[in-house]
Write a protein that holds these residues in place. Structure first.
Motif, PDB file in Angstrom:
ATOM      1  N   GLU A 188     -10.284  -8.785  -0.212  1.00 42.86           N
ATOM      2  CA  GLU A 188     -10.903  -7.868   0.760  1.00 42.86           C
ATOM      3  C   GLU A 188     -10.659  -8.316   2.198  1.00 42.86           C
ATOM      4  O   GLU A 188     -10.540  -7.488   3.104  1.00 42.86           O
ATOM      5  CB  GLU A 188     -12.399  -7.690   0.500  1.00 42.86           C
TER       6      GLU A 188
ATOM      7  N   TYR B 225      -3.189   1.546  -3.281  1.00 40.17           N
ATOM      8  CA  TYR B 225      -4.260   0.542  -3.170  1.00 40.17           C
ATOM      9  C   TYR B 225      -4.573  -0.112  -4.518  1.00 40.17           C
ATOM     10  O   TYR B 225      -4.668  -1.335  -4.620  1.00 40.17           O
ATOM     11  CB  TYR B 225      -5.520   1.191  -2.605  1.00 40.17           C
ATOM     12  N   SER B 226      -4.715   0.706  -5.556  1.00 41.81           N
ATOM     13  CA  SER B 226      -5.158   0.160  -6.846  1.00 41.81           C
ATOM     14  C   SER B 226      -4.135  -0.782  -7.461  1.00 41.81           C
ATOM     15  O   SER B 226      -4.494  -1.657  -8.267  1.00 41.81           O
ATOM     16  CB  SER B 226      -5.484   1.300  -7.816  1.00 41.81           C
TER      17      SER B 226
ATOM     18  N   GLU C 130      -4.328   5.523   1.847  1.00 39.11           N
ATOM     19  CA  GLU C 130      -4.745   4.663   0.731  1.00 39.11           C
ATOM     20  C   GLU C 130      -6.015   3.890   1.086  1.00 39.11           C
ATOM     21  O   GLU C 130      -6.942   3.775   0.282  1.00 39.11           O
ATOM     22  CB  GLU C 130      -3.628   3.683   0.370  1.00 39.11           C
ATOM     23  N   LEU C 131      -6.065   3.357   2.299  1.00 43.12           N
ATOM     24  CA  LEU C 131      -7.229   2.567   2.727  1.00 43.12           C
ATOM     25  C   LEU C 131      -8.456   3.446   2.935  1.00 43.12           C
ATOM     26  O   LEU C 131      -9.574   3.052   2.584  1.00 43.12           O
ATOM     27  CB  LEU C 131      -6.879   1.810   4.013  1.00 43.12           C
TER      28      LEU C 131
ATOM     29  N   THR D 123     -15.567   3.593  -1.821  1.00 43.72           N
ATOM     30  CA  THR D 123     -16.335   2.791  -2.771  1.00 43.72           C
ATOM     31  C   THR D 123     -16.253   1.291  -2.477  1.00 43.72           C
ATOM     32  O   THR D 123     -16.699   0.488  -3.295  1.00 43.72           O
ATOM     33  CB  THR D 123     -15.818   3.034  -4.207  1.00 43.72           C
ATOM     34  N   ASP D 124     -15.685   0.923  -1.329  1.00 44.25           N
ATOM     35  CA  ASP D 124     -15.540  -0.486  -0.970  1.00 44.25           C
ATOM     36  C   ASP D 124     -16.210  -0.721   0.374  1.00 44.25           C
ATOM     37  O   ASP D 124     -15.719  -0.292   1.409  1.00 44.25           O
ATOM     38  CB  ASP D 124     -14.047  -0.846  -0.899  1.00 44.25           C
TER      39      ASP D 124
ATOM     40  N   ALA E  11      -9.829   4.396  -0.506  1.00 37.47           N
ATOM     41  CA  ALA E  11     -10.437   3.224  -1.150  1.00 37.47           C
ATOM     42  C   ALA E  11     -11.754   2.832  -0.496  1.00 37.47           C
ATOM     43  O   ALA E  11     -12.650   2.304  -1.163  1.00 37.47           O
ATOM     44  CB  ALA E  11      -9.463   2.046  -1.105  1.00 37.47           C
ATOM     45  N   SER E  12     -11.890   3.105   0.803  1.00 37.00           N
ATOM     46  CA  SER E  12     -13.114   2.711   1.529  1.00 37.00           C
ATOM     47  C   SER E  12     -14.342   3.479   1.056  1.00 37.00           C
ATOM     48  O   SER E  12     -15.478   3.065   1.325  1.00 37.00           O
ATOM     49  CB  SER E  12     -12.923   2.909   3.036  1.00 37.00           C
TER      50      SER E  12
ATOM     51  N   LEU F 169       0.830  -1.206   0.000  1.00 38.50           N
ATOM     52  CA  LEU F 169       0.000   0.000   0.000  1.00 38.50           C
ATOM     53  C   LEU F 169       0.863   1.254   0.000  1.00 38.50           C
ATOM     54  O   LEU F 169       0.569   2.233  -0.694  1.00 38.50           O
ATOM     55  CB  LEU F 169      -0.920  -0.001   1.224  1.00 38.50           C
TER      56      LEU F 169
END
Length: 200
Positions: A65, A38-39, A118-119, A125-126, A122-123, A33
């Motif tokens: 995940e 993340y991507s 990063e997390l 949309t996750d 990303a969260s 990360l």
């Protein structure tokens, strides 16, 4: 002649082996990360960085995940273990608040904070990450309440808003760190000085 007793290492139990393997995977996930974002983080690369087979990774974390939500909790423990250690260094000197803000600023600009950002991003949309990040944020709130309220003591007649100041300070520092090198250095210095010296 037999091996020296100083070289003797007790064999790990199965539970200890499992915990060590999971730790290696979570450490590797955090490094990915930080270095790749993340991507660009893949479970194959995480396994490779951990020095483990793809099969071992799938055994402990069958889905990406699951591995990354586990990384959220692991990252929290690492970051706030470090922060607690730094807070414990603070003395009862008059500049204790200034010292605490310097330590927080150092933490928010550290390598692990990059993984946290990063997390968090990303969260958005996750849903799996969102639940884990929200739980970590609840623990952060508890930690701030326990560790920093005394740095911003309430005076007689102060409003309930005052109780939120430690959180506002931390969120301000986190937001400034997110801006990184794009944030004007002079403005950064002014904000940090104001947080340290403003009479509440």
């Amino acid at each position: 002649m037999g091996a020296s007793s100083t070289n003797f290492r007790p064999r790990l139990t199965q539970d200890e082996k499992t915990a060590e393997t999971r730790r290696r995977l979570l450490d590797a996930a955090i490094e990915c990360l930080i270095e790749r974002g993340y991507s660009n983080t893949t479970t194959s690369e995480i396994a490779e960085r951990a020095g483990l087979s793809r099969g071992a990774q799938l055994y402990h974390f069958p889905k990406k995940e699951e591995l990354l939500t586990g990384a959220v909790e692991h990252l929290f423990d690492l970051m706030f273990g470090e922060m607690k250690e730094k807070v414990s260094r603070l003395t009862n000197e008059n500049d204790r608040r200034a010292m605490a803000i310097d330590l927080l600023w150092e933490t928010f600009n550290g390598r692990m904070a990059s993984a946290w950002i990063e997390l968090v991003v990303a969260s958005r949309t996750d849903s799996h990450l969102q639940a884990s990040v929200s739980a970590a944020n609840d623990r952060i709130t508890e930690f701030i309440n326990r560790s920093f309220q005394e740095l911003f003591p309430r005076s007689a007649g102060s409003s309930a808003f005052h109780e939120l100041i430690p959180h506002i300070v931390c969120l301000t520092l986190e937001g400034m760190a997110l801006e990184g090198m794009t944030l004007n250095g002079e403005l950064t210095t002014k904000i940090l000085t104001a947080l340290k010296t403003y009479k509440l």
